[in-house]
Design a protein around this motif. Sequence first.
Motif, mmCIF file in Angstrom:
data_model
loop_
_atom_site.group_PDB
_atom_site.id
_atom_site.type_symbol
_atom_site.label_atom_id
_atom_site.label_comp_id
_atom_site.label_asym_id
_atom_site.label_seq_id
_atom_site.Cartn_x
_atom_site.Cartn_y
_atom_site.Cartn_z
ATOM 1 N N ASP A 65 46.941 33.320 36.375
ATOM 2 C CA ASP A 65 46.562 34.522 35.622
ATOM 3 C C ASP A 65 45.941 34.147 34.281
ATOM 4 O OD1 ASP A 65 47.536 36.113 37.656
ATOM 5 O OD2 ASP A 65 49.345 36.726 36.588
ATOM 6 N N ALA A 66 46.613 33.283 33.545
ATOM 7 C CA ALA A 66 46.127 32.887 32.215
ATOM 8 C C ALA A 66 46.647 31.488 31.911
ATOM 9 C CB ALA A 66 46.606 33.865 31.161
ATOM 10 N N HIS A 68 45.552 27.702 29.824
ATOM 11 C CA HIS A 68 44.634 27.041 28.897
ATOM 12 C C HIS A 68 44.209 25.684 29.439
ATOM 13 C CE1 HIS A 68 45.425 30.171 26.023
ATOM 14 N NE2 HIS A 68 46.708 29.975 26.173
ATOM 15 N N SER A 80 41.459 29.799 35.328
ATOM 16 C CA SER A 80 42.201 30.907 34.741
ATOM 17 C C SER A 80 41.467 32.208 35.054
ATOM 18 C CB SER A 80 42.292 30.723 33.230
ATOM 19 O OG SER A 80 42.990 31.796 32.646
ATOM 20 N N ALA A 82 42.053 34.944 33.422
ATOM 21 C CA ALA A 82 41.772 35.486 32.087
ATOM 22 C C ALA A 82 40.704 34.638 31.417
ATOM 23 C CB ALA A 82 43.053 35.478 31.257
ATOM 24 N N PRO A 83 39.903 35.161 30.618
ATOM 25 C CA PRO A 83 39.941 36.516 30.069
ATOM 26 C C PRO A 83 39.139 37.531 30.882
ATOM 27 C CG PRO A 83 38.309 35.263 28.874
ATOM 28 C CD PRO A 83 38.927 34.332 29.895
ATOM 29 N N ARG A 84 38.371 37.089 31.831
ATOM 30 C CA ARG A 84 37.507 38.026 32.556
ATOM 31 C C ARG A 84 38.305 39.002 33.429
ATOM 32 N NH1 ARG A 84 32.492 36.789 36.673
ATOM 33 N NH2 ARG A 84 31.971 38.970 36.966
ATOM 34 N N TYR A 85 39.384 38.515 34.040
ATOM 35 C CA TYR A 85 40.196 39.344 34.928
ATOM 36 C C TYR A 85 41.592 39.474 34.357
ATOM 37 C CZ TYR A 85 36.447 38.085 38.121
ATOM 38 O OH TYR A 85 35.217 37.874 38.684
ATOM 39 N N ARG A 86 42.250 40.566 34.699
ATOM 40 C CA ARG A 86 43.619 40.784 34.236
ATOM 41 C C ARG A 86 44.587 39.863 34.974
ATOM 42 N NH1 ARG A 86 47.781 43.970 35.554
ATOM 43 N NH2 ARG A 86 46.699 44.936 37.277
ATOM 44 N N THR A 87 44.360 39.668 36.292
ATOM 45 C CA THR A 87 45.260 38.843 37.101
ATOM 46 C C THR A 87 44.464 38.002 38.095
ATOM 47 O OG1 THR A 87 45.498 40.468 38.878
ATOM 48 C CG2 THR A 87 47.061 40.640 37.034
#
Length: 136
Positions: A65-66, A68, A80, A82-87
């Motif tokens: 999901d997110a 680094h 990851s 994120a940040p383009r998608y929520r999940t």
Amino acid sequence: MSKRDDWPHDIEQVYLDGNNMMFVIDSLRRLCLNQAGDRTERAIGEIAAAWNQQMHIPRIELIFDATHHTDQIGTVQISSAAPRYRTTDDMLIEIVRRPENREKNKRTVVVTSDRALAMLVCAQDKLLLSFYKTIL
């Protein structure tokens, strides 16, 4: 289904739902729950890379999901949502729904234990679906 001969021979892409994988094996779950998410992600990437040493699948993407830590472990690309998608689910659903992926979907496997995601993915042009027992 953890041997290459058990899989269709034309598989070119595997997407791994990393967040679900964190809770499949007790030791990974404990690591994650002890707030060692980075180490858990790394361990899953190493497991996937070791698995692909016998499978020889051209493209494997492990999606969280997110995270680094978007890098490569062996033959596995870590991504990851994120940040383009929520999940990760949102990202995978968009990938399989893209018109340009319609043919590619026939040579793609999504590995998840999320039943709702599985149903959505299966509804898209017979995209192959596999569960974690195939890898872990």
